[in-house]
Design a protein around this motif. Structure first.
Motif: not given
Length: 590
Positions: A339-350, A367-374
């Motif tokens: 939720e914090s990542a989305k609050k800052m306007g980001f749509n994903g995390v690596r 919640l809707g967040l893109l993820v790069w699986g590493e």
């Protein structure tokens, strides 16, 4: 007063059964620094040398474990006596460990039932035939994690006592949830779901265990409305079916917001599998799951989400917590990060050098967040390192394939474990091997062969560039020729024999601006003096990428501070350093 169970939520939320007994909480515990446990048979119930208590699923090196000892103890033992709840006649008992770092041996009532290698993937054991005939049972675990083994997939775990630079405190032993579930003699083992957005169709692979023949009822619904119901006859232990949903339901297929998943509109379809007794038609096994219509593709150098160009505005996320290290203290802490990542306007995390807890992927789906699986890397190249790395990736793909949030796979990062990949054909072959291995199992997602630099075959060309100079970034990313010929950080973009063929370009590490408001000492790639200075520096590295027609997205370093790194947008305790709305504004997320 009964103690509450830590991390008591269902650990595998994309494959849920009602029969669930958490084994998290207090276990007996002992260090085995002299490696005496096997010869002295510490797995026997008569052994009385367990001199500590630990709170599972937290590693002994962290505060939440109750031990909080950062010394080197590479061999540790766990023991727990528990009453296993049984409700089914002739039911099977499955014991699950989310992850044990790095090698694990497991005993039930003094019987050895499993040896597993790989610190980031699940362990599932049918213990039915070995448990003693009693109400109480004893589970024993020996974990071995060599702190100085550089052929091991270790990620950010440091080999020294005190973390330093880009490396953090180690994890040893159990670090994800432990639980038992009871299933009928014939039960649903696993599923693989592949949505086809263009055809409005899903493909389902079903595997059963305990027999070859079964009848499985499948139902699909959206927001409580039943869309499809079918019964499948399985005659050889597994089957594959396809369902076309377009004509069967009342959805308005012309309005994508009603049925297509994206970070701005994370629509999930519910799916239930019910195994039916063919003799009396009674329900024997039931699994609840979900899926989404989501498509990630590449066309003419552009990244498309659901057939439309989409700019990935992402964060590097190490997935570390002050009190739990790799293990989130609570499920709410996982949700809060998203939720914090989305609050800052980001749509994903690596997710960086970590196979994330399935609960994280669930909340990213929901919640809707893109993820790069590493996956985590090793640091030396050898036959053993290749074997370990490849085996673990097969298990990663098996566990996480069904999550719609995952839109890319990253098997290698910055040539870790393949330090001579620029010139050496065997290391290049390993990169290619992982690329094609992943592609052979997952045809739906792009694969990045070596994130950051020295690519071989890669669906997206990724660059790590920590320049803090706006003019330098504007010049570099203004022309494709400039991007390809320059060496940010002193590294070639391609291994010898490989070259650019029009793939999308993303800057997948940049920024790293340190800014401290709470007195924490540490480092970053540049330093801001105050909030205004930080926002100006953030704007200077983000806007050149947003303005470039040649860059399809970015991954800012990073979501939170981690130990000595103070380059997060939030502190290690998850406080925003600046107003998140101002970060969102610079990200141009409206």
């Amino acid at each position: 007063m009964k103690k509450s169970i830590p991390r008591s939520e269902y650990p595998r939320p994309d494959f849920v059964r009602d029969s669930f007994q958490s084994l998290n909480g207090e276990w007996e515990f002992a260090f085995d620094d002299k490696n005496l446990g096997l010869s002295e048979k510490w797995y026997n119930s008569s052994f009385e040398g367990y001199d500590k208590k630990i709170i599972v699923p937290y590693t002994y090196l962290c505060e939440l474990s109750g031990i909080n000892d950062q010394d080197f103890h590479d061999i540790v033992w766990y023991r727990k006596k528990t009453v296993i709840e049984r409700k089914l006649k002739n039911g099977r008992l499955l014991l699950h460990f989310g992850a044990i770092d790095h090698e694990a041996d497991i005993w039930i009532d003094s019987y050895h039932v499993c040896h597993h290698e790989g610190g980031n993937t699940p362990i599932d054991i049918d213990i039915t035939d070995v448990i003693a005939e009693s109400d109480e049972h004893e589970i024993t675990v020996r974990a071995f994690d060599d702190s100085f083994d550089f052929e091991m997939t270790r990620g950010k775990q440091f080999w020294e006592k005190k973390s330093s630079g880009i490396f953090y405190t180690r994890t040893v032993g159990i670090w994800q949830s432990v639980w038992i579930e009871e299933v009928p003699p014939v039960y649903i083992r696993e599923t693989k779901i592949t949505p086809d957005l263009d055809e409005r169709m899903i493909e389902i692979e079903l595997n059963i265990a305990g027999g070859k023949k079964a009848k499985v009822a499948v139902s699909i619904s959206l927001k409580g409305e039943l869309l499809l119901a079918d019964e499948i006859e399985i005659i050889n232990g597994k089957t594959k079916v396809k369902y076309w949903l377009d004509s069967a339901i009342t959805l308005d297929w012309h309005h994508q917001e009603s049925w297509i998943w994206c970070p701005e509109n994370p629509v999930l379809f519910d799916i239930e599998y019910a195994l039916i007794n063919q003799n009396d038609e009674s329900l024997t096994d039931k699994v609840n799951s979900y899926f989404a219509f989501r498509k990630i593709s590449i066309h003419k150098g552009k990244i498309l989400l659901n057939n439309r160009p989409y700019t990935m505005k992402m964060l590097l996320d190490q997935g570390y917590f002050r009190k739990g290290l790799l293990t989130a203290p609570t499920d709410d802490d996982i949700r809060n990060d998203i939720e914090s990542a989305k609050k800052m306007g980001f749509n994903g995390v690596r997710k960086h050098q970590k196979v994330e807890d399935p609960r994280f992927l669930y909340w990213a789906d929901k919640l809707g967040l893109l993820v790069w699986g590493e996956g985590p890397s090793s640091y030396e190249y050898s036959r053993l390192a290749v074997e370990r790395h490849t085996k673990e990736w097969l298990e990663i793909l098996k566990r996480d394939y069904n999550h719609p949030c995952i839109v890319a796979w990253v098997p290698l990062n910055e040539s870790w474990g393949v330090h001579e990949i620029l010139d050496r054909e065997d290391e290049q072959a390993h990169s290619l091997g992982l690329y094609y291995l992943i592609k052979s199992i997952d045809r739906t997602r792009p694969v990045i062969s070596n994130d950051g630099w020295t690519h071989t075959k890669s669906d997206i060309i990724t660059i790590h560039d920590y320049s803090g100079c706006r003019q330098e970034l504007e010049n570099r990313y203004s022309e494709i020729g400039n991007i390809i010929k320059e060496f940010p950080g002193g590294h070639a973009l391609f291994a010898k024999g490989y070259e650019y063929h029009g793939e999308p370009i993303m800057v997948t590490e940049f920024g790293g601006i340190s800014f401290c408001k709470d007195g924490t000492e540490g480092w970053g790639y540049s330093t801001a003096e105050n909030e205004d200075d930080f926002l100006n520096r953030f704007r200077d590295v983000v806007e050149p990428l947003l303005d470039s027609e040649n860059v399809q997205g970015y991954v800012y370093t990073q979501l939170t501070d981690v130990e000595q790194e103070i380059n997060g947008l939030m502190t290690y305790d998850r406080d925003f350093k600046v107003n998140p709305d101002k970060i969102k504004e610079i990200n141009r997320t409206f």
